[in-house]
Structure formats: structure tokens, C-alpha cells
Design a protein around this motif. Structure first.
Motif, PDB file in Angstrom:
ATOM      1  N   GLN A   7       0.768  -1.278   0.011  1.00 47.88           N
ATOM      2  CA  GLN A   7      -0.055   0.027   0.088  1.00 47.88           C
ATOM      3  C   GLN A   7       0.841   1.271   0.024  1.00 47.88           C
ATOM      4  OE1 GLN A   7      -3.219   0.342  -0.566  1.00 47.88           O
ATOM      5  NE2 GLN A   7      -3.022   2.714  -0.372  1.00 47.88           N
ATOM      6  N   VAL A   8       1.926   1.562   0.936  1.00 48.71           N
ATOM      7  CA  VAL A   8       2.872   2.292   0.819  1.00 48.71           C
ATOM      8  C   VAL A   8       3.458   2.627  -0.512  1.00 48.71           C
ATOM      9  CG1 VAL A   8       5.020   3.070   1.639  1.00 48.71           C
ATOM     10  CG2 VAL A   8       3.298   2.163   3.320  1.00 48.71           C
ATOM     11  N   TRP A   9       3.925   1.594  -1.334  1.00 47.84           N
ATOM     12  CA  TRP A   9       4.563   1.430  -2.570  1.00 47.84           C
ATOM     13  C   TRP A   9       3.646   2.007  -3.563  1.00 47.84           C
ATOM     14  CZ3 TRP A   9       9.123   2.939  -2.892  1.00 47.84           C
ATOM     15  CH2 TRP A   9       9.944   2.786  -3.984  1.00 47.84           C
ATOM     16  N   LYS A  10       2.430   1.434  -3.174  1.00 52.89           N
ATOM     17  CA  LYS A  10       1.269   2.114  -4.523  1.00 52.89           C
ATOM     18  C   LYS A  10       1.148   3.566  -4.304  1.00 52.89           C
ATOM     19  CE  LYS A  10      -3.452   0.806  -5.705  1.00 52.89           C
ATOM     20  NZ  LYS A  10      -4.411   2.161  -5.327  1.00 52.89           N
ATOM     21  N   VAL A  11       0.920   3.940  -3.278  1.00 54.07           N
ATOM     22  CA  VAL A  11       0.698   5.311  -2.956  1.00 54.07           C
ATOM     23  C   VAL A  11       2.038   6.258  -3.598  1.00 54.07           C
ATOM     24  CG1 VAL A  11       0.518   7.074  -1.520  1.00 54.07           C
ATOM     25  CG2 VAL A  11      -0.635   5.230  -1.151  1.00 54.07           C
ATOM     26  N   GLU A  14       2.005   6.116  -7.520  1.00 49.70           N
ATOM     27  CA  GLU A  14       0.783   6.877  -8.067  1.00 49.70           C
ATOM     28  C   GLU A  14       1.041   8.600  -8.061  1.00 49.70           C
ATOM     29  OE1 GLU A  14      -2.452   5.680  -5.833  1.00 49.70           O
ATOM     30  OE2 GLU A  14      -2.892   3.806  -7.138  1.00 49.70           O
ATOM     31  N   ASN A  15       2.095   8.911  -7.145  1.00 53.91           N
ATOM     32  CA  ASN A  15       2.455  10.243  -7.151  1.00 53.91           C
ATOM     33  C   ASN A  15       3.049  10.667  -8.321  1.00 53.91           C
ATOM     34  OD1 ASN A  15       3.604  12.695  -6.428  1.00 53.91           O
ATOM     35  ND2 ASN A  15       4.490  12.051  -4.559  1.00 53.91           N
ATOM     36  N   GLU A  24      10.059  10.689   1.683  1.00 57.35           N
ATOM     37  CA  GLU A  24       9.897   9.481   0.510  1.00 57.35           C
ATOM     38  C   GLU A  24      11.454   8.884   0.567  1.00 57.35           C
ATOM     39  OE1 GLU A  24       6.795  10.943  -2.772  1.00 57.35           O
ATOM     40  OE2 GLU A  24       8.655  11.812  -2.823  1.00 57.35           O
TER      41      GLU A  24
END
Length: 64
Positions: A7-11, A14-15, A24
Motif C-alpha cells: 500500500q505504501v509503495w502503491k501510493v 501513483e505520485n 519519501e
């Protein structure tokens, strides 16, 4: 990867901002250390190629 890590990596992925924030940088360092079982190491933020390699490593795990 755990669901939380995914989830952290997905966010992060998407940035659309190409510039990494301090938060980051910290997240990448921590996540890479966890995923690749090494001590937490904080390379110089000026080494963009090194960070890109770390991001690529994490992407391979995420996409894996």
C-alpha cells in the motif's frame, strides 16, 4: 511484500511529482532494507542514480 508495504509503495508510485521528498527518501531506505534484509543505510540524497536503482529493486518486488 506485506500488504502494508504494498500500500505504501502503491501510493508512492501513483505520485506524479518527480522530486522526492525527505519523507519519501526515508521510506525508500527503510523499505529497501526490510525487503532486501540489510541494515538501514541512508545514502547521500545527491546520488539520484543510486536511489533510482533502489526504486527499481522495490518495483521488481512489488510487481513480482
Amino acid at each position: 511484500m506485506t500488504q502494508e508495504q504494498k500500500q505504501v509503495w502503491k501510493v508512492f508510485r501513483e505520485n506524479e511529482n518527480p522530486d522526492l521528498t525527505d519523507k519519501e527518501y526515508d521510506m525508500i531506505n527503510k523499505l529497501h532494507a526490510e525487503l532486501f534484509n540489510h541494515d538501514l543505510w541512508e545514502p547521500c540524497t545527491c546520488d539520484h542514480e543510486f536511489f533510482q536503482n533502489m526504486i527499481s529493486d522495490i518495483n521488481k518486488k512489488y510487481d513480482g
